[in-house]
Design a protein around this motif. Sequence first.
Motif, PDB file in Angstrom:
ATOM      1  N   VAL A   1     -39.566 -42.348 -25.296  1.00  0.00           N
ATOM      2  CA  VAL A   1     -39.398 -41.534 -24.308  1.00  0.00           C
ATOM      3  C   VAL A   1     -38.879 -41.926 -23.207  1.00  0.00           C
ATOM      4  CG1 VAL A   1     -40.825 -40.255 -22.514  1.00  0.00           C
ATOM      5  CG2 VAL A   1     -41.591 -40.084 -24.952  1.00  0.00           C
ATOM      6  N   LYS A   2     -37.471 -41.317 -23.021  1.00  0.00           N
ATOM      7  CA  LYS A   2     -36.817 -41.928 -21.739  1.00  0.00           C
ATOM      8  C   LYS A   2     -37.137 -41.323 -20.465  1.00  0.00           C
ATOM      9  CE  LYS A   2     -32.351 -42.028 -22.037  1.00  0.00           C
ATOM     10  NZ  LYS A   2     -31.194 -41.277 -21.765  1.00  0.00           N
ATOM     11  N   GLU A   3     -37.335 -42.183 -19.270  1.00  0.00           N
ATOM     12  CA  GLU A   3     -38.046 -41.868 -18.112  1.00  0.00           C
ATOM     13  C   GLU A   3     -37.221 -40.916 -17.474  1.00  0.00           C
ATOM     14  OE1 GLU A   3     -38.451 -45.094 -15.678  1.00  0.00           O
ATOM     15  OE2 GLU A   3     -36.529 -45.791 -15.697  1.00  0.00           O
ATOM     16  N   THR A   4     -35.944 -40.733 -17.562  1.00  0.00           N
ATOM     17  CA  THR A   4     -35.000 -39.848 -17.010  1.00  0.00           C
ATOM     18  C   THR A   4     -34.829 -39.772 -15.591  1.00  0.00           C
ATOM     19  OG1 THR A   4     -35.531 -38.231 -19.085  1.00  0.00           O
ATOM     20  CG2 THR A   4     -34.179 -37.451 -17.520  1.00  0.00           C
ATOM     21  N   ARG A   5     -34.405 -40.766 -15.000  1.00  0.00           N
ATOM     22  CA  ARG A   5     -34.014 -40.916 -13.543  1.00  0.00           C
ATOM     23  C   ARG A   5     -33.094 -39.592 -13.124  1.00  0.00           C
ATOM     24  NH1 ARG A   5     -34.243 -43.095  -8.984  1.00  0.00           N
ATOM     25  NH2 ARG A   5     -32.494 -44.158  -8.792  1.00  0.00           N
ATOM     26  N   PRO A   6     -33.023 -39.068 -11.939  1.00  0.00           N
ATOM     27  CA  PRO A   6     -33.807 -39.777 -10.941  1.00  0.00           C
ATOM     28  C   PRO A   6     -35.302 -39.182 -10.749  1.00  0.00           C
ATOM     29  CG  PRO A   6     -32.480 -37.735 -10.194  1.00  0.00           C
ATOM     30  CD  PRO A   6     -32.036 -37.989 -11.400  1.00  0.00           C
ATOM     31  N   ARG A   7     -35.767 -38.077 -11.225  1.00  0.00           N
ATOM     32  CA  ARG A   7     -36.907 -37.346 -11.161  1.00  0.00           C
ATOM     33  C   ARG A   7     -38.145 -37.764 -12.190  1.00  0.00           C
ATOM     34  NH1 ARG A   7     -36.314 -33.131  -7.185  1.00  0.00           N
ATOM     35  NH2 ARG A   7     -38.635 -32.438  -7.874  1.00  0.00           N
TER      36      ARG A   7
ATOM     37  N   THR B   1     -32.814 -47.883   2.151  1.00  0.00           N
ATOM     38  CA  THR B   1     -31.977 -48.741   1.132  1.00  0.00           C
ATOM     39  C   THR B   1     -30.589 -48.437   1.191  1.00  0.00           C
ATOM     40  OG1 THR B   1     -34.107 -48.158  -0.285  1.00  0.00           O
ATOM     41  CG2 THR B   1     -31.896 -49.290  -1.495  1.00  0.00           C
ATOM     42  N   ARG B   2     -30.298 -47.127   1.355  1.00  0.00           N
ATOM     43  CA  ARG B   2     -28.883 -46.804   1.571  1.00  0.00           C
ATOM     44  C   ARG B   2     -28.233 -47.344   2.745  1.00  0.00           C
ATOM     45  NH1 ARG B   2     -25.261 -43.081   2.515  1.00  0.00           N
ATOM     46  NH2 ARG B   2     -24.457 -41.682   1.259  1.00  0.00           N
ATOM     47  N   GLU B   3     -28.708 -47.346   3.816  1.00  0.00           N
ATOM     48  CA  GLU B   3     -28.485 -48.052   4.971  1.00  0.00           C
ATOM     49  C   GLU B   3     -28.051 -49.686   4.581  1.00  0.00           C
ATOM     50  OE1 GLU B   3     -30.545 -47.027   8.275  1.00  0.00           O
ATOM     51  OE2 GLU B   3     -30.045 -44.852   8.130  1.00  0.00           O
ATOM     52  N   GLU B   4     -29.031 -50.234   3.923  1.00  0.00           N
ATOM     53  CA  GLU B   4     -28.844 -51.645   3.638  1.00  0.00           C
ATOM     54  C   GLU B   4     -27.754 -51.950   2.934  1.00  0.00           C
ATOM     55  OE1 GLU B   4     -33.847 -52.678   3.853  1.00  0.00           O
ATOM     56  OE2 GLU B   4     -32.668 -52.786   1.657  1.00  0.00           O
ATOM     57  N   ILE B   5     -27.488 -50.949   2.014  1.00  0.00           N
ATOM     58  CA  ILE B   5     -26.251 -51.236   0.973  1.00  0.00           C
ATOM     59  C   ILE B   5     -24.925 -51.070   1.752  1.00  0.00           C
ATOM     60  CG2 ILE B   5     -25.104 -50.267  -0.953  1.00  0.00           C
ATOM     61  CD1 ILE B   5     -27.844 -49.576  -2.079  1.00  0.00           C
ATOM     62  N   GLY B   6     -24.885 -50.310   2.647  1.00  0.00           N
ATOM     63  CA  GLY B   6     -23.712 -49.934   3.336  1.00  0.00           C
ATOM     64  C   GLY B   6     -23.212 -48.417   2.902  1.00  0.00           C
ATOM     65  N   ASP B   7     -21.843 -48.362   3.467  1.00  0.00           N
ATOM     66  CA  ASP B   7     -21.467 -46.978   3.414  1.00  0.00           C
ATOM     67  C   ASP B   7     -21.005 -46.660   2.007  1.00  0.00           C
ATOM     68  OD1 ASP B   7     -20.213 -44.683   4.192  1.00  0.00           O
ATOM     69  OD2 ASP B   7     -18.205 -45.461   4.618  1.00  0.00           O
ATOM     70  N   VAL B   8     -21.664 -45.967   1.301  1.00  0.00           N
ATOM     71  CA  VAL B   8     -21.467 -45.658  -0.084  1.00  0.00           C
ATOM     72  C   VAL B   8     -21.601 -44.199  -0.377  1.00  0.00           C
ATOM     73  CG1 VAL B   8     -22.058 -47.778  -1.249  1.00  0.00           C
ATOM     74  CG2 VAL B   8     -23.783 -46.101  -0.685  1.00  0.00           C
ATOM     75  N   THR B   9     -20.768 -43.725  -1.478  1.00  0.00           N
ATOM     76  CA  THR B   9     -20.909 -42.253  -1.600  1.00  0.00           C
ATOM     77  C   THR B   9     -22.079 -42.065  -2.659  1.00  0.00           C
ATOM     78  OG1 THR B   9     -18.740 -41.682  -1.199  1.00  0.00           O
ATOM     79  CG2 THR B   9     -19.557 -40.456  -2.568  1.00  0.00           C
ATOM     80  N   VAL B  10     -22.999 -41.415  -2.428  1.00  0.00           N
ATOM     81  CA  VAL B  10     -24.191 -41.150  -3.758  1.00  0.00           C
ATOM     82  C   VAL B  10     -23.903 -39.837  -4.477  1.00  0.00           C
ATOM     83  CG1 VAL B  10     -26.628 -40.830  -4.133  1.00  0.00           C
ATOM     84  CG2 VAL B  10     -25.633 -42.576  -2.326  1.00  0.00           C
ATOM     85  N   ARG B  11     -23.709 -39.723  -5.563  1.00  0.00           N
ATOM     86  CA  ARG B  11     -23.630 -38.451  -6.086  1.00  0.00           C
ATOM     87  C   ARG B  11     -24.718 -38.157  -7.153  1.00  0.00           C
ATOM     88  NH1 ARG B  11     -18.100 -36.080  -7.882  1.00  0.00           N
ATOM     89  NH2 ARG B  11     -19.207 -34.363  -6.839  1.00  0.00           N
ATOM     90  N   ASN B  12     -25.313 -36.729  -7.316  1.00  0.00           N
ATOM     91  CA  ASN B  12     -26.427 -36.521  -8.105  1.00  0.00           C
ATOM     92  C   ASN B  12     -26.305 -35.348  -8.848  1.00  0.00           C
ATOM     93  OD1 ASN B  12     -29.122 -36.624  -9.021  1.00  0.00           O
ATOM     94  ND2 ASN B  12     -30.012 -36.047  -7.220  1.00  0.00           N
ATOM     95  N   PRO B  13     -25.319 -35.319 -10.010  1.00  0.00           N
ATOM     96  CA  PRO B  13     -25.415 -34.164 -10.781  1.00  0.00           C
ATOM     97  C   PRO B  13     -26.557 -34.071 -11.514  1.00  0.00           C
ATOM     98  CG  PRO B  13     -24.112 -36.049 -11.595  1.00  0.00           C
ATOM     99  CD  PRO B  13     -24.758 -36.541 -10.408  1.00  0.00           C
TER     100      PRO B  13
END
Length: 323
Positions: free
Chosen positions: A157-163, A265-277
């Motif tokens: 069974v694949k855990e299936t990120r992100p949810r 975490t997002r702020e720690e990483i810096g300026d990135v685009t996050v995409r979530n299809p």
Amino acid sequence: MSNEPAGRLHPELQSTAESIATMEIRGAATIAGAAAEALATQARDSEAESPAAFERQLRRAGRHLYDTRPTAVSLPNALRYVLERMTGDSVAELRTSVVDAAEAFTDRLDRAQSDLGEIGANRLRDGDTVMTHCHSTDALSCVEAAVDQGKELSAVVKETRPRNQGHITAEELREMGVDVTLIVDSAARRYLDEVDHVLVGADSIAADGSVINKIGTSGLAVNARERGVPIMVAAQTIKLHPETLTGQTVEIEMRDESEVIDETTREEIGDVTVRNPAFDVTPPRYVDAIVTESGQFPPESIVTLMRELFGESAARPWAEADE
Ligand code: RI2
């Protein structure tokens, strides 16, 4: 058309719509059943005084549900089924027609799932291992029917990120007595050598046999094909997307980035685009069989079944946005 106001949307219908949008109610078949029941609740408690106002209220209710999530066609197919059967010369007749249609729809839904389960189970042999992705009630119905026939099955069974819907799959398979190995998504190719089938559900199936399912399905299918593992899609016919018969494409839902990464975490990483299809498209050449309640089909021939069930056009009996 009467000028009488269409009236309020029932709080329970509004709450169902909210739960679909936030994915407390999720999975294409479950969403369809919940939408049909919400229309029945709206009809039962409607205070509309004229048939025209009742019809407008129900079409607005349909629109409110339609606007929640764009990809799983089971939702508009449920709205179509119920609203196209809304007939009558009085509010009482209209009410009865909607309540009866919603009940008939949910009965069909349950029957279709168990019928497809029996068909899908024939592909699974005693001792087989399946690899799953996300959580699909249609897919699990095949496993359940096979287990009921006395076959012993195992699952990767694949855990299936992100949810992590794989956790629901793992729990339900354990309840059926299936031996379960849970893996992170990126371990899938490593374990494909140990499985006999990839078994997934679908949110929509297009006229050319493409399968729209949880993000990651297409990569899994390509890897499975390379390893010679057959890919089986369990999808009742309400997953067939009639609008693709006339060349429309299926909209892929983009969900909030907070499902992928927390703000700190997002702020720690810096300026990135996050995409979530939420979904992707698996071309028909990577799919071995689509299992429906009407039988098993090679993906290329699903269009014949689609035409038979929906004809060439798909009505939109819910209200348009500006009504
Ligand atoms: P059933 C789910 O989507 C998964 O993609 C799953 O394969 C599909 O719905 C079909 O589910 P989401 O609602 O109808 O988790 O087979 O985004 O239960």
